[in-house]
Structures are given as C-alpha cells and as structure tokens.
Design a protein around this motif. Structure first.
Motif, PDB file in Angstrom:
ATOM      1  N   ASP A 170    -128.381  43.177 -75.477  1.00  0.00           N
ATOM      2  CA  ASP A 170    -128.026  42.190 -74.463  1.00  0.00           C
ATOM      3  C   ASP A 170    -126.809  42.717 -73.699  1.00  0.00           C
ATOM      4  O   ASP A 170    -125.686  42.689 -74.204  1.00  0.00           O
ATOM      5  N   GLY A 171    -127.042  43.204 -72.511  1.00  0.00           N
ATOM      6  CA  GLY A 171    -125.968  43.792 -71.715  1.00  0.00           C
ATOM      7  C   GLY A 171    -125.008  42.796 -71.099  1.00  0.00           C
ATOM      8  O   GLY A 171    -124.106  43.192 -70.352  1.00  0.00           O
ATOM      9  N   PHE A 172    -125.182  41.514 -71.406  1.00  0.00           N
ATOM     10  CA  PHE A 172    -124.322  40.490 -70.815  1.00  0.00           C
ATOM     11  C   PHE A 172    -123.590  39.653 -71.859  1.00  0.00           C
ATOM     12  O   PHE A 172    -123.134  38.560 -71.561  1.00  0.00           O
ATOM     13  N   CYS A 173    -123.475  40.185 -73.067  1.00  0.00           N
ATOM     14  CA  CYS A 173    -122.759  39.450 -74.116  1.00  0.00           C
ATOM     15  C   CYS A 173    -121.334  40.004 -74.255  1.00  0.00           C
ATOM     16  O   CYS A 173    -120.971  41.009 -73.638  1.00  0.00           O
ATOM     17  N   THR A 174    -120.547  39.351 -75.061  1.00  0.00           N
ATOM     18  CA  THR A 174    -119.153  39.751 -75.246  1.00  0.00           C
ATOM     19  C   THR A 174    -119.047  41.156 -75.831  1.00  0.00           C
ATOM     20  O   THR A 174    -118.179  41.934 -75.428  1.00  0.00           O
ATOM     21  N   ASP A 175    -119.932  41.501 -76.775  1.00  0.00           N
ATOM     22  CA  ASP A 175    -119.887  42.852 -77.338  1.00  0.00           C
ATOM     23  C   ASP A 175    -120.178  43.915 -76.278  1.00  0.00           C
ATOM     24  O   ASP A 175    -119.672  45.032 -76.358  1.00  0.00           O
ATOM     25  N   ALA A 176    -120.985  43.590 -75.273  1.00  0.00           N
ATOM     26  CA  ALA A 176    -121.236  44.524 -74.174  1.00  0.00           C
ATOM     27  C   ALA A 176    -119.949  44.757 -73.376  1.00  0.00           C
ATOM     28  O   ALA A 176    -119.678  45.870 -72.911  1.00  0.00           O
ATOM     29  N   VAL A 177    -119.147  43.715 -73.238  1.00  0.00           N
ATOM     30  CA  VAL A 177    -117.852  43.843 -72.562  1.00  0.00           C
ATOM     31  C   VAL A 177    -116.945  44.780 -73.367  1.00  0.00           C
ATOM     32  O   VAL A 177    -116.297  45.663 -72.811  1.00  0.00           O
ATOM     33  N   PHE A 178    -116.937  44.614 -74.690  1.00  0.00           N
ATOM     34  CA  PHE A 178    -116.114  45.478 -75.542  1.00  0.00           C
ATOM     35  C   PHE A 178    -116.595  46.928 -75.483  1.00  0.00           C
ATOM     36  O   PHE A 178    -115.785  47.857 -75.461  1.00  0.00           O
ATOM     37  N   ALA A 179    -117.912  47.126 -75.441  1.00  0.00           N
ATOM     38  CA  ALA A 179    -118.462  48.487 -75.336  1.00  0.00           C
ATOM     39  C   ALA A 179    -118.025  49.132 -74.017  1.00  0.00           C
ATOM     40  O   ALA A 179    -117.648  50.310 -73.981  1.00  0.00           O
ATOM     41  N   TYR A 180    -118.054  48.363 -72.946  1.00  0.00           N
ATOM     42  CA  TYR A 180    -117.588  48.849 -71.646  1.00  0.00           C
ATOM     43  C   TYR A 180    -116.112  49.240 -71.739  1.00  0.00           C
ATOM     44  O   TYR A 180    -115.695  50.283 -71.229  1.00  0.00           O
ATOM     45  N   GLY A 181    -115.326  48.410 -72.418  1.00  0.00           N
ATOM     46  CA  GLY A 181    -113.896  48.691 -72.577  1.00  0.00           C
ATOM     47  C   GLY A 181    -113.635  49.982 -73.340  1.00  0.00           C
ATOM     48  O   GLY A 181    -112.758  50.772 -72.967  1.00  0.00           O
ATOM     49  N   ILE A 182    -114.400  50.229 -74.393  1.00  0.00           N
ATOM     50  CA  ILE A 182    -114.236  51.479 -75.166  1.00  0.00           C
ATOM     51  C   ILE A 182    -114.623  52.676 -74.310  1.00  0.00           C
ATOM     52  O   ILE A 182    -113.924  53.695 -74.291  1.00  0.00           O
ATOM     53  N   LYS A 183    -115.725  52.562 -73.576  1.00  0.00           N
ATOM     54  CA  LYS A 183    -116.136  53.663 -72.701  1.00  0.00           C
ATOM     55  C   LYS A 183    -115.078  53.943 -71.633  1.00  0.00           C
ATOM     56  O   LYS A 183    -114.805  55.094 -71.304  1.00  0.00           O
ATOM     57  N   LEU A 184    -114.492  52.893 -71.109  1.00  0.00           N
ATOM     58  CA  LEU A 184    -113.436  53.058 -70.109  1.00  0.00           C
ATOM     59  C   LEU A 184    -112.242  53.787 -70.723  1.00  0.00           C
ATOM     60  O   LEU A 184    -111.683  54.705 -70.123  1.00  0.00           O
ATOM     61  N   LYS A 185    -111.865  53.416 -71.924  1.00  0.00           N
ATOM     62  CA  LYS A 185    -110.756  54.086 -72.614  1.00  0.00           C
ATOM     63  C   LYS A 185    -111.083  55.558 -72.870  1.00  0.00           C
ATOM     64  O   LYS A 185    -110.218  56.421 -72.728  1.00  0.00           O
ATOM     65  N   LEU A 186    -112.318  55.853 -73.240  1.00  0.00           N
ATOM     66  CA  LEU A 186    -112.729  57.246 -73.463  1.00  0.00           C
ATOM     67  C   LEU A 186    -112.649  58.051 -72.163  1.00  0.00           C
ATOM     68  O   LEU A 186    -112.174  59.193 -72.153  1.00  0.00           O
ATOM     69  N   ALA A 187    -113.118  57.463 -71.074  1.00  0.00           N
ATOM     70  CA  ALA A 187    -113.083  58.147 -69.778  1.00  0.00           C
ATOM     71  C   ALA A 187    -111.638  58.403 -69.344  1.00  0.00           C
ATOM     72  O   ALA A 187    -111.309  59.499 -68.882  1.00  0.00           O
ATOM     73  N   LEU A 188    -110.788  57.411 -69.507  1.00  0.00           N
ATOM     74  CA  LEU A 188    -109.386  57.570 -69.121  1.00  0.00           C
ATOM     75  C   LEU A 188    -108.693  58.634 -69.975  1.00  0.00           C
ATOM     76  O   LEU A 188    -107.885  59.419 -69.473  1.00  0.00           O
TER      77      LEU A 188
END
Length: 190
Positions: A136-154
């Motif tokens: 489910d790409g629209f749940c809270t865990d999807a938001v956290f996954a996006y946040g981790i990916k953003l941290k990895l990219a940065l």
C-alpha cells in the motif's frame, strides 16, 4: 486518507543518481508530513535514522522496526568481517544475522575502493527498503520508507572522491604513526 494526499505531493527521485539535485529537501519533507500525520507518527518520523538504535526498541511501525533490524544485521556483519581482517575478537553471540546482509558485507569488504564499497552498500540498503516497503503506497509505513530513501540519497550526495581519499590517507598515516610509536615505546621498556 490523509496519507494519500501526502504521498501524492511527494516527488519521485532516484537514490543512485548522485549527480542530479534532489527535488525535495529533508526539511520540506518533514514539514509536509507534519501537516498530514498523527502525533505518534510525526514522532517516529522525527526519530527516523539510517543508524538503528543499539538496543532493539519497537517504534510502532512494522516497516521501521524491520528496517532497523536489517540495518543492525548489516552493521554487525561488517563489524565481524573487519574484526576478522584485523585478527581481533568480535563477540556476536545471540545476534541473528540476515544471510543477505552477511553477503552484502562480504562483497563490500572485498572491494578495493572505499567509495565503491559505500555505493554498493547504499544500493543494498535501497533494495532492503524496496523489499520491506508496504504494498500500500499510501500508508504511513510508505511515508517512512520514502523518508529512509531520502536520507540514503542525501547521504550519498555528501560523498566526494577526492576529499574521501585525502581523509582516508590522513587517517591511515595517523594509524601507521601511532603503531610505529607504540613499537618504539614497547622496545624501550623491555
């Protein structure tokens, strides 16, 4: 429903592309999330890290807990291999290591270039996030996954080959100097 509006506003990006500027900052991501997430989720988001806590502590998020467990496993595997290479003891009794984390650590430790090893580990981490991310790409865990990916990219954007090699040589020279000093001192005391 709120997460749908949040996720719809977040731009996509590629973690492996370290030359292109990211379309979002971590500050904007956090601010945007604060408008849509519940208080407990905002707290989890604010504590989200690429470095898991040493002690296992449940966060309330299945994704974040699984991410921390995988990252802990990778870090222990890296520590074991480095200790083995230095002929030092490393006690990992009671710790379970994921086989894919052990293999990733072996591969990274076998690389000649520290930058190549970090890039490889970063890609491994991205694949872990992709595998753990909820369907489910629209749940809270999807938001956290996006946040981790953003941290990895940065994190990867901060790497600079020239500065890294200069720092590596500086640290390496300090170690050699310290070892030579210890040998001399121990020779005088005998």
């Amino acid at each position: 429903m709120k997460q749908y509006y949040l996720m719809a506003q977040l731009p996509s990006f590629t973690v492996s592309d370290d030359k292109t500027e990211l379309p979002i900052t971590e500050e904007y991501f956090t601010e945007l999330c604060s408008r849509f997430l519940e208080k407990d989720d905002i707290k989890t988001l604010s504590e989200l890290s690429l470095e898991p806590p040493r002690e296992v502590k449940l966060t309330g998020s299945a994704f974040v807990d699984a991410w921390y467990e995988k990252e802990r496993s990778l870090r222990v595997a890296l520590a074991q291999i480095r200790a083995l290479n230095m002929k030092k003891k490393f006690d990992a009794a009671g710790l379970s290591l994921a086989p894919d984390a052990v293999q990733a650590a072996r591969t990274a430790c076998g690389m000649d270039s520290p930058l190549a090893a970090e890039q490889f580990l970063n890609q491994y981490r991205v694949s872990v996030v992709d595998n753990l991310a909820p369907l489910d790409g629209f749940c809270t865990d999807a938001v956290f996954a996006y946040g981790i990916k953003l941290k990895l990219a940065l994190r990867m954007k901060k790497f600079n080959a020239e500065k890294g090699m200069a720092s590596y040589h500086k640290i390496y020279d300090r170690i050699l100097t310290a070892d030579a000093g210890e040998t001399k001192v121990s020779g005088e005391t005998k």
